[in-house]
Design an enzyme around this catalytic site. Structure first.
Site, PDB file in Angstrom:
ATOM      1  N   LYS A  14       0.828  -1.210   0.000  1.00 41.43           N
ATOM      2  CA  LYS A  14       0.000   0.000   0.000  1.00 41.43           C
ATOM      3  C   LYS A  14       0.865   1.264   0.000  1.00 41.43           C
ATOM      4  O   LYS A  14       0.586   2.206  -0.732  1.00 41.43           O
ATOM      5  CB  LYS A  14      -0.932   0.030   1.219  1.00 41.43           C
ATOM      6  CG  LYS A  14      -1.900  -1.138   1.306  1.00 41.43           C
ATOM      7  CD  LYS A  14      -2.901  -0.961   2.439  1.00 41.43           C
ATOM      8  CE  LYS A  14      -2.301  -0.941   3.825  1.00 41.43           C
ATOM      9  NZ  LYS A  14      -1.672  -2.218   4.245  1.00 41.43           N
ATOM     10  N   ARG A  89      -9.683   0.536   8.925  1.00 37.17           N
ATOM     11  CA  ARG A  89      -9.242  -0.812   9.274  1.00 37.17           C
ATOM     12  C   ARG A  89     -10.290  -1.586  10.071  1.00 37.17           C
ATOM     13  O   ARG A  89     -10.047  -2.732  10.430  1.00 37.17           O
ATOM     14  CB  ARG A  89      -7.983  -0.707  10.115  1.00 37.17           C
ATOM     15  CG  ARG A  89      -6.695  -1.085   9.366  1.00 37.17           C
ATOM     16  CD  ARG A  89      -5.596  -0.881  10.358  1.00 37.17           C
ATOM     17  NE  ARG A  89      -4.371  -1.515  10.120  1.00 37.17           N
ATOM     18  CZ  ARG A  89      -3.284  -0.903   9.629  1.00 37.17           C
ATOM     19  NH1 ARG A  89      -3.351   0.329   9.195  1.00 37.17           N
ATOM     20  NH2 ARG A  89      -2.151  -1.556   9.567  1.00 37.17           N
ATOM     21  N   ARG A 128      11.557  -6.085   5.195  1.00 38.21           N
ATOM     22  CA  ARG A 128      11.403  -4.655   5.470  1.00 38.21           C
ATOM     23  C   ARG A 128      11.951  -4.326   6.859  1.00 38.21           C
ATOM     24  O   ARG A 128      12.550  -3.273   7.062  1.00 38.21           O
ATOM     25  CB  ARG A 128       9.923  -4.267   5.358  1.00 38.21           C
ATOM     26  CG  ARG A 128       9.661  -2.784   5.530  1.00 38.21           C
ATOM     27  CD  ARG A 128       8.241  -2.421   5.133  1.00 38.21           C
ATOM     28  NE  ARG A 128       7.307  -2.544   6.236  1.00 38.21           N
ATOM     29  CZ  ARG A 128       5.984  -2.329   6.136  1.00 38.21           C
ATOM     30  NH1 ARG A 128       5.453  -2.009   4.966  1.00 38.21           N
ATOM     31  NH2 ARG A 128       5.197  -2.461   7.171  1.00 38.21           N
ATOM     32  N   ARG A 134      11.283  -0.573  12.161  1.00 40.95           N
ATOM     33  CA  ARG A 134       9.987  -0.750  12.834  1.00 40.95           C
ATOM     34  C   ARG A 134       9.997  -2.022  13.659  1.00 40.95           C
ATOM     35  O   ARG A 134      10.182  -3.114  13.123  1.00 40.95           O
ATOM     36  CB  ARG A 134       8.858  -0.795  11.792  1.00 40.95           C
ATOM     37  CG  ARG A 134       8.504   0.560  11.252  1.00 40.95           C
ATOM     38  CD  ARG A 134       7.407   0.482  10.222  1.00 40.95           C
ATOM     39  NE  ARG A 134       6.198  -0.199  10.691  1.00 40.95           N
ATOM     40  CZ  ARG A 134       5.063  -0.208  10.019  1.00 40.95           C
ATOM     41  NH1 ARG A 134       4.970   0.412   8.866  1.00 40.95           N
ATOM     42  NH2 ARG A 134       4.006  -0.838  10.502  1.00 40.95           N
ATOM     43  N   ARG A 146      -0.382  -9.132  13.548  1.00 43.00           N
ATOM     44  CA  ARG A 146      -0.934  -8.065  12.703  1.00 43.00           C
ATOM     45  C   ARG A 146      -1.811  -8.659  11.607  1.00 43.00           C
ATOM     46  O   ARG A 146      -2.862  -8.097  11.291  1.00 43.00           O
ATOM     47  CB  ARG A 146       0.197  -7.216  12.102  1.00 43.00           C
ATOM     48  CG  ARG A 146       0.833  -6.337  13.153  1.00 43.00           C
ATOM     49  CD  ARG A 146       2.206  -5.856  12.737  1.00 43.00           C
ATOM     50  NE  ARG A 146       2.164  -4.942  11.633  1.00 43.00           N
ATOM     51  CZ  ARG A 146       3.217  -4.701  10.840  1.00 43.00           C
ATOM     52  NH1 ARG A 146       4.358  -5.336  11.034  1.00 43.00           N
ATOM     53  NH2 ARG A 146       3.117  -3.831   9.871  1.00 43.00           N
TER      54      ARG A 146
HETATM   55  P1  AMP Z   1       0.684   0.483   9.346  1.00 43.76           P
HETATM   56  O1  AMP Z   1       1.835   1.413   9.174  1.00 43.76           O
HETATM   57  O2  AMP Z   1      -0.497   0.879   8.514  1.00 43.76           O
HETATM   58  O3  AMP Z   1       1.079  -0.963   9.140  1.00 43.76           O
HETATM   59  O4  AMP Z   1       0.218   0.598  10.865  1.00 43.76           O
HETATM   60  C1  AMP Z   1       1.068   0.261  11.931  1.00 43.76           C
HETATM   61  C2  AMP Z   1       0.259   0.086  13.204  1.00 43.76           C
HETATM   62  O5  AMP Z   1      -0.430   1.314  13.505  1.00 43.76           O
HETATM   63  C3  AMP Z   1      -0.851  -0.958  13.131  1.00 43.76           C
HETATM   64  O6  AMP Z   1      -0.374  -2.266  13.415  1.00 43.76           O
HETATM   65  C4  AMP Z   1      -1.807  -0.454  14.199  1.00 43.76           C
HETATM   66  O7  AMP Z   1      -1.334  -0.744  15.503  1.00 43.76           O
HETATM   67  C5  AMP Z   1      -1.726   1.054  14.019  1.00 43.76           C
HETATM   68  N1  AMP Z   1      -2.724   1.553  13.039  1.00 43.76           N
HETATM   69  C6  AMP Z   1      -2.464   2.136  11.829  1.00 43.76           C
HETATM   70  N2  AMP Z   1      -3.590   2.477  11.202  1.00 43.76           N
HETATM   71  C7  AMP Z   1      -4.607   2.096  12.016  1.00 43.76           C
HETATM   72  C8  AMP Z   1      -6.023   2.152  11.934  1.00 43.76           C
HETATM   73  N3  AMP Z   1      -6.654   2.681  10.851  1.00 43.76           N
HETATM   74  N4  AMP Z   1      -6.748   1.670  12.973  1.00 43.76           N
HETATM   75  C9  AMP Z   1      -6.148   1.157  14.060  1.00 43.76           C
HETATM   76  N5  AMP Z   1      -4.825   1.041  14.212  1.00 43.76           N
HETATM   77  C10 AMP Z   1      -4.039   1.512  13.201  1.00 43.76           C
END
Ligand code: AMP
Length: 190
Positions: A14, A89, A128, A134, A146
């Site tokens: 994404k 999400r 990654r 991260r 996740r």
């Molecule tokens: P991402 O960078 O999109 O993989 O997000 C990393 C982490 O941020 C996720 O594993 C969640 O803990 C949190 N997170 C990101 N976006 C959301 C969302 N829309 N709703 C809830 N938690 C989120």
């Protein structure tokens, strides 16, 4: 104006595809993951609370991310369009987004889902993790967490958009450029 939800599990591509779409279409990129990491970097209370959950691979509460997205929509009244990445999400987030969008006389044109199987996701995220710094990319158990959160809470969001005839699936395994041109072709029909 076109507003797109880019959807898919962690590691589906994404972020990579969003960057290319921004360059091509001039969308404003709204990634809740990036917004949360910015809060962490700034050392805010919200960031500290979110970090605990993020480091475990658990979703942060809906109201936190909904509030962030609402602020960003309001802060960009002249946007050519938004690309939502990693949001919504949950079905509650998707319903809240529909409301925020309608309140601003906008609409979601389509949701594009990048489909990638769990083995490939795990492989990509571990790679990654070697460079992203991260925590949540560096441990296989956390990555599985996740993906499980995705399967339980996020996958139903696809149905939400399917019911509105806005769901479009694209195979997320292949050449980045090929996937990008499939996404672009779809957006050009919106
Ligand atoms: P991402 O960078 O999109 O993989 O997000 C990393 C982490 O941020 C996720 O594993 C969640 O803990 C949190 N997170 C990101 N976006 C959301 C969302 N829309 N709703 C809830 N938690 C989120």
């Amino acid at each position: 104006m076109r507003n797109i939800v880019l959807f898919g599990p962690p590691g589906a591509g994404k972020g990579t595809q969003s960057q290319k779409l921004i360059d091509k279409y001039g969308f404003v990129h709204l990634s809740t993951g990036d917004l949360l990491r910015a809060e962490i970097a700034a050392g805010t209370k919200l960031g500290l609370e979110a970090k605990e959950l993020m480091d475990k691979g658990i979703l942060v509460p809906d109201e936190v991310v909904i509030g962030m997205i609402n602020n960003k929509i309001k802060a960009n009244p002249d946007a050519k369009g938004f690309i939502f990445d990693g949001f919504p999400r949950t079905v509650a987030q998707a319903a809240a987004l529909d409301k925020m969008i309608a309140d601003n006389q906008m609409k979601i044109n389509g949701m594009i889902a990048l489909v990638v199987d769990e083995e490939e996701l795990t492989k990509r995220l571990l790679i990654r993790g070697q460079t992203s710094g991260r925590v949540d990319d560096q441990n296989e158990a956390l990555i599985r967490n996740r993906v499980q959160e995705y399967n339980n809470k996020t996958a139903p969001v696809a149905d939400f958009y399917n019911q509105q005839s806005k769901y479009h699936a694209i195979n997320g395994i292949g050449e980045i450029e090929d996937i990008f041109s499939q996404i672009s072709n779809l957006i050009d029909t919106f």
